[in-house]
Scaffold this motif. Structure first.
Motif, PDB file in Angstrom:
ATOM      1  N   GLU B  17      85.116  72.476  38.437  1.00 31.71           N
ATOM      2  CA  GLU B  17      84.730  71.417  39.795  1.00 31.71           C
ATOM      3  C   GLU B  17      85.781  71.854  41.111  1.00 31.71           C
ATOM      4  O   GLU B  17      85.082  71.734  42.124  1.00 31.71           O
ATOM      5  N   ARG B  18      86.757  71.912  40.685  1.00 28.20           N
ATOM      6  CA  ARG B  18      87.867  72.042  41.988  1.00 28.20           C
ATOM      7  C   ARG B  18      87.296  73.454  42.916  1.00 28.20           C
ATOM      8  O   ARG B  18      87.935  73.471  43.817  1.00 28.20           O
ATOM      9  N   ARG B  19      86.793  74.569  42.337  1.00 25.95           N
ATOM     10  CA  ARG B  19      86.549  75.614  43.159  1.00 25.95           C
ATOM     11  C   ARG B  19      85.461  75.217  44.262  1.00 25.95           C
ATOM     12  O   ARG B  19      85.476  75.992  45.301  1.00 25.95           O
ATOM     13  N   ARG B  20      84.976  74.159  44.141  1.00 25.30           N
ATOM     14  CA  ARG B  20      84.105  73.755  45.310  1.00 25.30           C
ATOM     15  C   ARG B  20      84.896  72.881  46.500  1.00 25.30           C
ATOM     16  O   ARG B  20      84.503  72.849  47.400  1.00 25.30           O
ATOM     17  N   VAL B 118      84.239  70.833  51.449  1.00 23.82           N
ATOM     18  CA  VAL B 118      83.129  71.113  50.082  1.00 23.82           C
ATOM     19  C   VAL B 118      82.479  72.494  50.404  1.00 23.82           C
ATOM     20  O   VAL B 118      81.728  72.509  51.333  1.00 23.82           O
ATOM     21  N   ALA B 119      82.887  73.437  49.271  1.00 22.23           N
ATOM     22  CA  ALA B 119      82.204  74.508  49.538  1.00 22.23           C
ATOM     23  C   ALA B 119      80.683  74.519  48.927  1.00 22.23           C
ATOM     24  O   ALA B 119      80.607  73.777  48.033  1.00 22.23           O
ATOM     25  N   GLY B 120      79.665  75.176  49.340  1.00 18.39           N
ATOM     26  CA  GLY B 120      78.506  75.241  48.973  1.00 18.39           C
ATOM     27  C   GLY B 120      77.669  73.908  48.826  1.00 18.39           C
ATOM     28  O   GLY B 120      76.855  74.093  47.891  1.00 18.39           O
ATOM     29  N   THR B 121      77.969  73.015  49.646  1.00 14.96           N
ATOM     30  CA  THR B 121      77.258  71.837  49.374  1.00 14.96           C
ATOM     31  C   THR B 121      76.764  71.499  50.845  1.00 14.96           C
ATOM     32  O   THR B 121      77.142  71.989  51.839  1.00 14.96           O
TER      33      THR B 121
END
Lengths: 224, 121
Positions: B17-20, B118-121
């Motif tokens: 999850e932390r990759r986000r 927040v990546a990709g959201t």
């Protein structure tokens, strides 16, 4: 600080493999049962008597889990049915990946009934779905009648309670009515059979429960 | 004791999850454990701390939300949490109730430090 909601299961990877196993069992019309108890409650004896009662043409198979030794597989293999030991090497439960791996060299087409004997433990096995149609918990009368209250998880998740070693009831201070009441406090609709693997009392009830489940599993497979 | 494996699954999820959140640090993970999950909260905390120590996940706290068995009474409609050895409805005493929760083993949330994207959201 930002709070991010996750809302997913901790054991989602195990659950994914278990769901895949369950789909394969349904596809091949297999009833899979997961037998759980504390060590020494008589899971292996119950399986021995069960396999002994089967016609040789019956397509049953057993996976048996233990931390060490192949002893249970050797005992069960005398029945002539396919049996495989899963030795966990320290892990106190079976997980779905162990089942997937153990089934790799068995043809599911040749199996109608897969009985899984979990590692003797009333706690850890209750957290791991193995793709079974039902969990069965075995409790022997040489244990305490408050086991269902002490280990509510497994009694809640099991469809059937097998009260084993009832031939010893005259010799132990075990109140079978209290044990059954405790089980139903945790799991109101729990089905219960009383069995002795020595005198075979109650074996007919256990086998008819099994037959009933097999009928249900066949009906589910033909409906899907 | 299977809490070590379960704590490890929680940490795998945190790592994924932390990759986000590039550049952010995950400070806390919230886990919901029901009474019927078969997981001991103290053992879980002990294993979690042991697994986190000395890794790039430090400092990472675990917050456990422990929940009892819950039912809804079919007689009077009351929702209630059962005590350990009694699941009767506290309002009307009925034993006819529907199980409504208490077997969860869920990742509830992550707490990420401010400023993380927040990546990709």
């Amino acid at each position: 600080m930002e709070r991010v909601s996750l809302e997913r299961k901790v054991l989602s990877e195990n659950d994914r493999i278990a769901a895949d196993l369950r789909a394969r069992f349904t596809e091949h019309d297999i009833l899979c049962l997961n037998l759980i108890s504390s060590p020494g409650s008589g899971k292996t004896s119950l399986l021995e008597r069960t396999l002994d009662s089967f016609d040789r043409r019956e397509r049953a198979a057993v996976l048996t889990g233990d931390i060490q030794t192949e002893n249970d597989a050797k005992r069960l293999a005398r029945s002539g049915f396919p049996v495989k030991q899963i030795t966990t090497g320290g892990t106190c439960h079976l997980d779905a990946r162990m089942i997937e791996r153990a089934l790799l060299d068995w043809r599911l087409e040749d199996i109608d009934l897969l009985l899984i004997e979990n590692v003797g433990n009333l706690v850890c096995p209750s957290s791991y779905d193995l793709g079974e149609a039902a969990k069965v918990v075995v409790l022997s009368v040489t244990e305490g009648e408050d086991k269902p209250l002490k280990y509510p998880s497994i009694f809640f998740k099991s469809e059937l309670l097998v009260l084993n070693k009832i031939d010893l009831l005259p010799y132990v201070p075990f109140d079978i009515a209290v044990a059954e009441e405790n089980a139903r406090r945790v799991h109101r609709d729990m089905e219960i059979v009383r069995v002795s693997c020595q005198t075979r009392e109650g074996m007919a009830e256990w086998l008819s429960w099994l037959d009933c489940k097999r009928g249900n599993s066949r009906a589910a497979a033909s409906a899907s | 004791m299977h809490e070590m494996g379960i704590a490890n699954s929680v940490l795998d999820a945190v790592r994924a999850e932390r990759r986000r959140f590039p550049g952010g640090h995950v400070h806390k993970v919230g886990v919901r454990i029901g009474e019927l999950a078969g997981v001991d909260p103290d053992a879980m905390s002990f294993c979690f701390e042991a697994l986190v120590r000395g890794t790039d996940l430090e400092p990472l706290a675990l917050e456990i939300e422990y929940s009892p068995r819950r039912y809804q009474c079919r007689t009077c409609g009351q929702s209630y949490a059962a005590s350990r050895d009694d699941s009767a409805c506290p309002a009307c005493g009925s034993l006819d109730s529907q199980f409504s929760g208490g077997d969860e083993l869920e990742l509830a949330y992550l707490e990420v430090e401010d400023g993380a994207r927040v990546a990709g959201t």
